[in-house]
Design a protein around this motif. Structure first.
Motif, PDB file in Angstrom:
ATOM      1  N   SER A   1       0.830  -1.212   0.000  1.00 57.61           N
ATOM      2  CA  SER A   1       0.000   0.000   0.000  1.00 57.61           C
ATOM      3  C   SER A   1       0.862   1.258   0.000  1.00 57.61           C
ATOM      4  N   GLY A   2       2.017   1.195   0.641  1.00 49.05           N
ATOM      5  CA  GLY A   2       2.917   2.354   0.615  1.00 49.05           C
ATOM      6  C   GLY A   2       3.385   2.677  -0.790  1.00 49.05           C
ATOM      7  N   VAL A   3       3.701   1.643  -1.566  1.00 49.80           N
ATOM      8  CA  VAL A   3       4.130   1.856  -2.951  1.00 49.80           C
ATOM      9  C   VAL A   3       2.987   2.409  -3.789  1.00 49.80           C
ATOM     10  N   VAL A   4       1.813   1.791  -3.672  1.00 51.29           N
ATOM     11  CA  VAL A   4       0.666   2.204  -4.480  1.00 51.29           C
ATOM     12  C   VAL A   4       0.227   3.616  -4.114  1.00 51.29           C
ATOM     13  N   HIS A   5       0.168   3.917  -2.823  1.00 49.60           N
ATOM     14  CA  HIS A   5      -0.278   5.244  -2.385  1.00 49.60           C
ATOM     15  C   HIS A   5       0.682   6.327  -2.849  1.00 49.60           C
ATOM     16  N   ALA A   6       1.982   6.096  -2.685  1.00 50.62           N
ATOM     17  CA  ALA A   6       2.958   7.099  -3.114  1.00 50.62           C
ATOM     18  C   ALA A   6       2.915   7.312  -4.617  1.00 50.62           C
ATOM     19  N   SER A   7       2.640   6.257  -5.382  1.00 51.54           N
ATOM     20  CA  SER A   7       2.603   6.375  -6.841  1.00 51.54           C
ATOM     21  C   SER A   7       1.368   7.130  -7.304  1.00 51.54           C
TER      22      SER A   7
ATOM     23  N   GLY B   1      10.790  -3.099  -8.885  1.00 47.48           N
ATOM     24  CA  GLY B   1      10.955  -1.845  -8.156  1.00 47.48           C
ATOM     25  C   GLY B   1      10.010  -1.742  -6.982  1.00 47.48           C
ATOM     26  N   GLY B   2       8.756  -2.149  -7.191  1.00 50.48           N
ATOM     27  CA  GLY B   2       7.791  -2.109  -6.095  1.00 50.48           C
ATOM     28  C   GLY B   2       8.161  -3.034  -4.956  1.00 50.48           C
ATOM     29  N   MET B   3       8.733  -4.194  -5.304  1.00 45.34           N
ATOM     30  CA  MET B   3       9.140  -5.134  -4.261  1.00 45.34           C
ATOM     31  C   MET B   3      10.244  -4.539  -3.387  1.00 45.34           C
ATOM     32  N   SER B   4      11.161  -3.794  -4.017  1.00 46.13           N
ATOM     33  CA  SER B   4      12.253  -3.193  -3.237  1.00 46.13           C
ATOM     34  C   SER B   4      11.730  -2.178  -2.240  1.00 46.13           C
ATOM     35  N   TRP B   5      10.645  -1.485  -2.589  1.00 45.81           N
ATOM     36  CA  TRP B   5      10.068  -0.488  -1.678  1.00 45.81           C
ATOM     37  C   TRP B   5       9.090  -1.137  -0.706  1.00 45.81           C
ATOM     38  N   ALA B   6       8.324  -2.121  -1.190  1.00 49.15           N
ATOM     39  CA  ALA B   6       7.349  -2.780  -0.319  1.00 49.15           C
ATOM     40  C   ALA B   6       8.023  -3.524   0.826  1.00 49.15           C
ATOM     41  N   ALA B   7       9.301  -3.864   0.659  1.00 45.40           N
ATOM     42  CA  ALA B   7      10.026  -4.539   1.740  1.00 45.40           C
ATOM     43  C   ALA B   7      10.110  -3.688   2.992  1.00 45.40           C
ATOM     44  N   MET B   8       9.899  -2.369   2.856  1.00 49.62           N
ATOM     45  CA  MET B   8       9.921  -1.496   4.030  1.00 49.62           C
ATOM     46  C   MET B   8       8.792  -1.829   4.992  1.00 49.62           C
ATOM     47  N   GLY B   9       7.750  -2.504   4.512  1.00 42.87           N
ATOM     48  CA  GLY B   9       6.680  -2.903   5.406  1.00 42.87           C
ATOM     49  C   GLY B   9       7.121  -3.884   6.463  1.00 42.87           C
ATOM     50  N   PHE B  10       8.286  -4.507   6.261  1.00 45.84           N
ATOM     51  CA  PHE B  10       8.811  -5.468   7.222  1.00 45.84           C
ATOM     52  C   PHE B  10       9.844  -4.839   8.148  1.00 45.84           C
ATOM     53  N   THR B  11       9.917  -3.501   8.155  1.00 45.21           N
ATOM     54  CA  THR B  11      10.826  -2.801   9.057  1.00 45.21           C
ATOM     55  C   THR B  11      10.020  -1.850   9.940  1.00 45.21           C
TER      56      THR B  11
END
Length: 291
Positions: free
Chosen positions: A103-109, A226-236
């Motif tokens: 959702s962070g990736v989609v919302h920012a985009s 690219g989205g996977m690299s940013w979506a990984a932030m959900g696990f931090t």
């Protein structure tokens, strides 16, 4: 390699050194194995021998991931971030962390006032208008462009007049779109459905214009990696304070997808590029006036 040309030993040594430096960061370390694996599968499908250097690079990526996940310093940093930024983070399920990251990736985009994804949206719509004649397809391809102008690029100005626009832009938090606090409120699902729907419409526009072609698969793969690299932030636990800098790699992939779509535009339609540049300049001037 794809052209059948060999690589000297010093070239492999430099490539491995640079890859080891890049894979020292968590986000590239997640993406690089997929890129290397995809390249190796492509070579194998073409009947070409997979060089040993690629196997060495893949092993270096795996070693870097093992180091990242087992390093005591990273564990200590995670504990400090939990205590400082997100005390409820250990109680989140895997599904919740995935929703926070994606959702962070989609919302920012879509709703994050980001021009690069808007350029991709317009290019996808231009490609549909250049290659398809069905008015329904053309209308659907224009929908993300039309809605992103007021809801994303000019959300501050419109939000001063229409309060729900400002609420839409602020709907995503460190807990994602949906949390225990709002899961029973139907209004909480409106930003989620809108942002995911517009993002899906952009992906669909690329498919509608190109079909199941190499161009479509390449664009989708670039956005997914690219989205996977940013979506990984959900696990931090620092997902709520990291900001847009964690999406730098994602936007490089968005730029690559824009270049792919631009090359597929007919020559006479490439005048759209000047329209995009003019729009970019106008918005940037408007941003300077805000400052």
């Amino acid at each position: 390699l794809f052209r059948g040309k060999g690589t000297p030993a010093w070239g492999w040594a430099l490539a491995c050194a640079f890859l080891l430096f890049a894979a020292n960061m968590e986000q590239p370390a997640l993406v690089l194995p997929f890129l290397l694996g995809g390249g190796m599968l492509f070579l194998h499908a073409r009947g070409m021998r997979v060089p040993a250097g690629l196997w060495v690079q893949l092993a270096l990526c795996a070693a870097s991931l093992v180091f990242i996940f087992t390093c005591p310093g990273n564990a200590m940093r995670t504990e400090n971030d939990v205590a400082s930024f997100y005390m409820n983070f250990p109680m989140l399920s895997v599904l919740q962390k995935v929703e926070i990251g994606v959702s962070g990736v989609v919302h920012a985009s879509v709703l994050g006032r980001e021009l690069l994804f808007f350029v991709l949206t317009v290019l996808a719509a231009a490609l549909v208008w250049a290659k398809r004649r069905e008015w329904l397809l053309r209308a659907v391809s224009l929908m993300p462009c039309v809605l992103m102008v007021p809801l994303s690029l000019y959300q501050y100005e419109l939000g001063a007049v229409v309060p729900w626009v400002k609420q839409m832009a602020a709907a995503y938090t460190a807990a994602g779109y949906i949390s225990l606090a709002n899961c029973n409120a139907p209004a909480a699902y409106v930003p989620l459905l809108l942002s995911y729907g517009l993002y899906a419409a952009v992906l669909w526009s690329i498919y509608a214009a190109e079909g199941a072609s190499r161009t479509m698969r390449l664009c989708w793969a670039l956005l997914a990696l690219g989205g996977m690299s940013w979506a990984a932030m959900g696990f931090t636990p620092s997902v709520g304070v990291s900001g847009l800098r964690t999406g730098t790699l994602y936007y490089f992939f968005v730029i690559a997808a824009c270049m792919v779509l631009y090359r597929r535009l007919p020559q006479k339609r490439r005048a759209w590029l000047w329209c995009l540049l003019a729009w970019f300049c106008l918005v940037q001037l408007h941003a300077l006036l805000e400052v």
